[in-house]
Design a protein around this motif. Structure first.
Motif, PDB file in Angstrom:
ATOM      1  N   ASN A 257       9.442  -2.018   4.722  1.00  0.00           N
ATOM      2  CA  ASN A 257      10.037  -1.027   3.832  1.00  0.00           C
ATOM      3  C   ASN A 257       9.102  -0.865   2.640  1.00  0.00           C
ATOM      4  OD1 ASN A 257      11.508   0.280   1.771  1.00  0.00           O
ATOM      5  ND2 ASN A 257      13.470  -0.532   2.507  1.00  0.00           N
ATOM      6  N   ILE A 258       8.230   0.132   2.700  1.00  0.00           N
ATOM      7  CA  ILE A 258       7.180   0.263   1.689  1.00  0.00           C
ATOM      8  C   ILE A 258       7.755   0.466   0.287  1.00  0.00           C
ATOM      9  CG2 ILE A 258       6.886   2.743   2.052  1.00  0.00           C
ATOM     10  CD1 ILE A 258       4.149   0.132   1.181  1.00  0.00           C
TER      11      ILE A 258
ATOM     12  N   ILE B  31      -3.410  -6.771  -9.137  1.00  0.00           N
ATOM     13  CA  ILE B  31      -4.107  -5.611  -8.569  1.00  0.00           C
ATOM     14  C   ILE B  31      -3.649  -5.319  -7.139  1.00  0.00           C
ATOM     15  CG2 ILE B  31      -6.099  -6.793  -7.557  1.00  0.00           C
ATOM     16  CD1 ILE B  31      -7.846  -4.525  -8.767  1.00  0.00           C
ATOM     17  N   HIS B  32      -2.988  -6.277  -6.496  1.00  0.00           N
ATOM     18  CA  HIS B  32      -2.480  -6.106  -5.135  1.00  0.00           C
ATOM     19  C   HIS B  32      -1.610  -4.851  -5.029  1.00  0.00           C
ATOM     20  CE1 HIS B  32      -1.109  -7.061  -1.169  1.00  0.00           C
ATOM     21  NE2 HIS B  32      -0.004  -7.696  -1.494  1.00  0.00           N
ATOM     22  N   PHE B  33      -0.828  -4.572  -6.089  1.00  0.00           N
ATOM     23  CA  PHE B  33      -0.003  -3.364  -6.124  1.00  0.00           C
ATOM     24  C   PHE B  33      -0.309  -2.513  -7.355  1.00  0.00           C
ATOM     25  CE2 PHE B  33       2.299  -5.559  -2.840  1.00  0.00           C
ATOM     26  CZ  PHE B  33       2.815  -4.530  -2.051  1.00  0.00           C
ATOM     27  N   ASN B  34      -1.533  -2.662  -7.862  1.00  0.00           N
ATOM     28  CA  ASN B  34      -1.997  -1.864  -9.005  1.00  0.00           C
ATOM     29  C   ASN B  34      -1.068  -1.964 -10.213  1.00  0.00           C
ATOM     30  OD1 ASN B  34      -4.424  -0.997  -7.995  1.00  0.00           O
ATOM     31  ND2 ASN B  34      -3.758   1.082  -7.511  1.00  0.00           N
ATOM     32  N   VAL B  35      -0.464  -3.143 -10.393  1.00  0.00           N
ATOM     33  CA  VAL B  35       0.352  -3.372 -11.590  1.00  0.00           C
ATOM     34  C   VAL B  35      -0.551  -3.433 -12.814  1.00  0.00           C
ATOM     35  CG1 VAL B  35       1.918  -5.000 -12.720  1.00  0.00           C
ATOM     36  CG2 VAL B  35       2.153  -4.520 -10.274  1.00  0.00           C
ATOM     37  N   SER B  36      -1.700  -4.057 -12.630  1.00  0.00           N
ATOM     38  CA  SER B  36      -2.768  -4.071 -13.630  1.00  0.00           C
ATOM     39  C   SER B  36      -4.069  -4.293 -12.877  1.00  0.00           C
ATOM     40  CB  SER B  36      -2.539  -5.178 -14.669  1.00  0.00           C
ATOM     41  OG  SER B  36      -2.842  -6.455 -14.115  1.00  0.00           O
ATOM     42  N   GLN B  37      -5.161  -4.365 -13.596  1.00  0.00           N
ATOM     43  CA  GLN B  37      -6.457  -4.598 -12.968  1.00  0.00           C
ATOM     44  C   GLN B  37      -6.795  -6.087 -12.883  1.00  0.00           C
ATOM     45  OE1 GLN B  37      -8.394  -2.040 -11.474  1.00  0.00           O
ATOM     46  NE2 GLN B  37      -6.336  -1.210 -11.771  1.00  0.00           N
ATOM     47  N   GLN B  38      -5.813  -6.953 -13.197  1.00  0.00           N
ATOM     48  CA  GLN B  38      -6.064  -8.390 -13.132  1.00  0.00           C
ATOM     49  C   GLN B  38      -6.228  -8.830 -11.675  1.00  0.00           C
ATOM     50  OE1 GLN B  38      -2.936 -11.302 -14.091  1.00  0.00           O
ATOM     51  NE2 GLN B  38      -4.373 -12.250 -15.514  1.00  0.00           N
TER      52      GLN B  38
END
Length: 211
Positions: free
Chosen positions: A154-155, A50-57
């Motif tokens: 570098n975002i 969830i740190h980078f919204n890859v999933s809600q885990q």
């Protein structure tokens, strides 16, 4: 007898994002206690998808089995400031012995720069090809000494590398003491705090070397 090496940084008030304040004292209250305040990605820590919204885990939902396993320690100190760590840095003997579910730890020597600007601003990074290789080969955990696997200034890069890895790989950042390891194959244990809904957490990380 097995040798156990602590790969965790000390949390001190010198750390950006961490503070420890006195809450109770023996003299006044009968016991010593502190109030701890920390940014979820400071010091030795782990990232959740969830740190980078890859999933809600979130960090509390990652199976604990993903926090323990065999890890290969790769010496990439030659990479240096702002260098890219690639698949070509993995020695052939490690590639030959690697099996799905193993983990990778990259030794850059970067922890010597903790608390100075270079630590954050010139860190060696995981390349896109290596990140994809980790996912394709079912790497369980990837561990690095810098505070991030990618350039935090570098975002676009930091987002891309995290989004690739966090599909299936547990990310551990801010490791130290890798120079104390005598073997390139260890049992790695990385335990985050069980924070409900957490995007990441400080972690106590150790390596066990079989003697």
């Amino acid at each position: 007898m097995n040798k156990i090496v602590d790969l965790t940084l000390n949390y001190t008030n010198d750390f950006t994002g961490f503070s420890k304040e006195t809450s109770r004292t023996i003299k006044k209250d009968g016991w010593n206690a502190s109030i701890l305040t920390f940014y979820s990605h400071c010091g030795t820590h782990m990232d959740a998808p969830i740190h980078f919204n890859v999933s809600q885990q979130t960090i509390d939902k990652i199976p604990v089995s993903d926090f323990v396993g065999k890890a290969w320690v790769i010496d990439v100190r030659e990479v240096g400031s702002k260098g890219l760590i690639t698949v070509n840095h993995i020695p052939n003997d490690v590639l030959n012995d690697f099996v799905s579910g193993d983990s990778l730890v990259f030794w850059t020597g970067w922890s010597q720069y903790v608390n100075i600007p270079k630590y954050r601003d010139e860190l060696p990074r995981i390349s896109k090809d290596l990140a994809n290789w980790c996912v394709d080969n079912k790497v369980k955990m990837i561990g690095v000494e810098p505070p991030s696997v990618a350039d935090v200034n570098n975002i676009e890069e930091v987002t891309k590398i995290h989004q690739i890895l966090l599909k299936s790989v547990v990310i551990i950042e801010g490791l130290t003491n890798l120079e104390k390891l005598q073997s390139n194959c260890v049992e790695l244990i990385a335990l985050p705090l069980k924070i409900e809904g957490g995007d990441g957490s400080p972690a106590r990380v150790i390596a066990i070397e079989k003697q």
